[in-house]
Design an enzyme around this catalytic site. Structure first.
Site, PDB file in Angstrom:
ATOM      1  CB  SER A 100      81.302  42.947 -48.483  1.00 23.46           C
ATOM      2  OG  SER A 100      82.398  42.975 -49.351  1.00 23.46           O
ATOM      3  CG  ASP A 215      80.403  39.478 -55.778  1.00 23.68           C
ATOM      4  OD1 ASP A 215      79.736  39.479 -54.743  1.00 23.68           O
ATOM      5  OD2 ASP A 215      81.396  40.222 -55.961  1.00 23.68           O
ATOM      6  CG  HIS A 270      80.524  43.061 -54.037  1.00 24.37           C
ATOM      7  ND1 HIS A 270      80.498  41.852 -53.374  1.00 24.37           N
ATOM      8  CD2 HIS A 270      80.988  43.966 -53.143  1.00 24.37           C
ATOM      9  CE1 HIS A 270      80.953  42.027 -52.132  1.00 24.37           C
ATOM     10  NE2 HIS A 270      81.247  43.300 -51.968  1.00 24.37           N
TER      11      HIS A 270
END
Ligand SMILES: *[C@@H]1O[C@H](CO)[C@@H](O)[C@H](O)[C@H]1NC(C)=O
Ligand SMILES: *[C@@H]1O[C@H](CO)[C@@H](O)[C@H](O)[C@H]1NC(C)=O
Length: 289
Positions: A100, A215, A270
């Protein structure tokens, strides 16, 4: 003297045996995402050690939780220092896996460290071309409305990490002018260190981009593969982006070299990317050799 020769010889033999038994897998460095820390990588560390016994895995313990919202450049300086220390102890090279926000931190580290020995760099669901969206769970409580975020992000909140990669496609001019992070990293805005950063970044052997359509945080999800919105919020894929075509930081070079790997996986939210075994087996494992 003769009495010493046996122990010395056996010590040498044992040393040789020990070297022979040591894993040939390179050390792996993990960099966490925003509002998180090294403990988020427990499952992933387990996957790596099971698949590649003996691998030394370090989840960097820095800028955890609330400190992960500090400015990206400040965090990059900190992570670069720790990465450098690990690399100095690993002359054979290391692999870097960054999750991320961590993916952008790692790109900064790789751009700024002239002698790094990172072999493969894996960006796991990272907003590489920026972020323009608020996760569902925040949307209802979000008082600003997404359209005005840029006013804050390119102004008063410019030292807030997420603002450093906030990329409002309806305010590209302001993004280029006031965002002092992503436009420089992506070479969308020329600067004096561009050639140096590109040279450093291109020391990596492989760039692996991982992301997918389910996601629910990275917006658009294609940003994990260097795609992004145009001003009509249609997706422009990586190869049609200027930062690919003009090659300011080496993305096209890596692709031409055959060293750019894109892995797409659907059905992964995610927060699940680093804990999902199918993702590890399909997109990660073979790049950690
Ligand atoms: C954040 O940084 C401060 C100062 O560097 C430190 O004292 C604190 O423990 C850090 N917080 C976390 C959650 O790591
Ligand atoms: C991993 O992701 C796949 C989708 O790619 C999903 O079917 C599977 O249930 C996930 N596994 C876990 C343990 O979450």
């Amino acid at each position: 003297m003769k009495t010493f020769s046996f122990p010395v010889t056996s010590a040498v033999l044992m040393l040789l045996l020990a070297v022979g038994c040591t894993s040939t897998y390179k050390p792996v460095i993990l960099v966490h995402g925003v509002l998180s820390g090294p403990s988020s990588f427990k499952t992933l560390t387990g996957f790596i050690k099971k698949a590649h016994p003996g691998t030394e895995v370090t989840a960097i313990d820095l800028f955890n939780n609330e400190n992960s919202t500090k400015s990206m450049w400040e965090q990059i300086d900190g992570f670069a220092k720790v990465t450098q220390e690990i690399m100095e102890k690993s002359p054979e090279g290391v692999h870097l896996l960054c999750y991320s926000q961590g993916g952008l931190i790692c790109r900064g580290v790789l751009s700024k460290l002239p002698n790094h020995n990172v072999q493969n760099f894996i960006a796991l669901s990272s907003p590489l071309a920026g972020q323009y969206g608020v996760p569902d769970y925040l949307r209802n409580t979000f008082f600003l409305g997404i359209k005005s975020v840029y006013v804050w992000c390119y102004g008063l909140l410019k030292y807030f990490s997420v603002c450093n990669y906030w990329n409002d496609p309806h305010h590209h001019k302001e993004y280029l002018e006031y965002n002092k992070f992503l436009p420089l990293l992506n070479g969308e805005k020329t600067h004096s260190e561009m050639a140096e950063w590109k040279k450093n970044f291109l020391r990596i052997k492989k760039l692996v981009l991982i992301g997918g359509p389910d996601d629910d945080v990275i917006t658009p999800w294609q940003s994990s593969h260097f795609g992004f919105y145009n001003n009509k919020e249609s997706i422009i894929e990586m190869k049609k982006q200027n930062f690919y075509k003009k090659n300011p930081f080496g993305l096209k070079t890596l692709d031409t070299r055959g060293d750019l790997i894109v892995c797409t996986q659907s059905g992964v939210k995610h927060v699940e990317w680093h804990s999902n075994l199918s993702v590890f087996e399909k997109c990660i494992q073979k790049w950690l050799d």
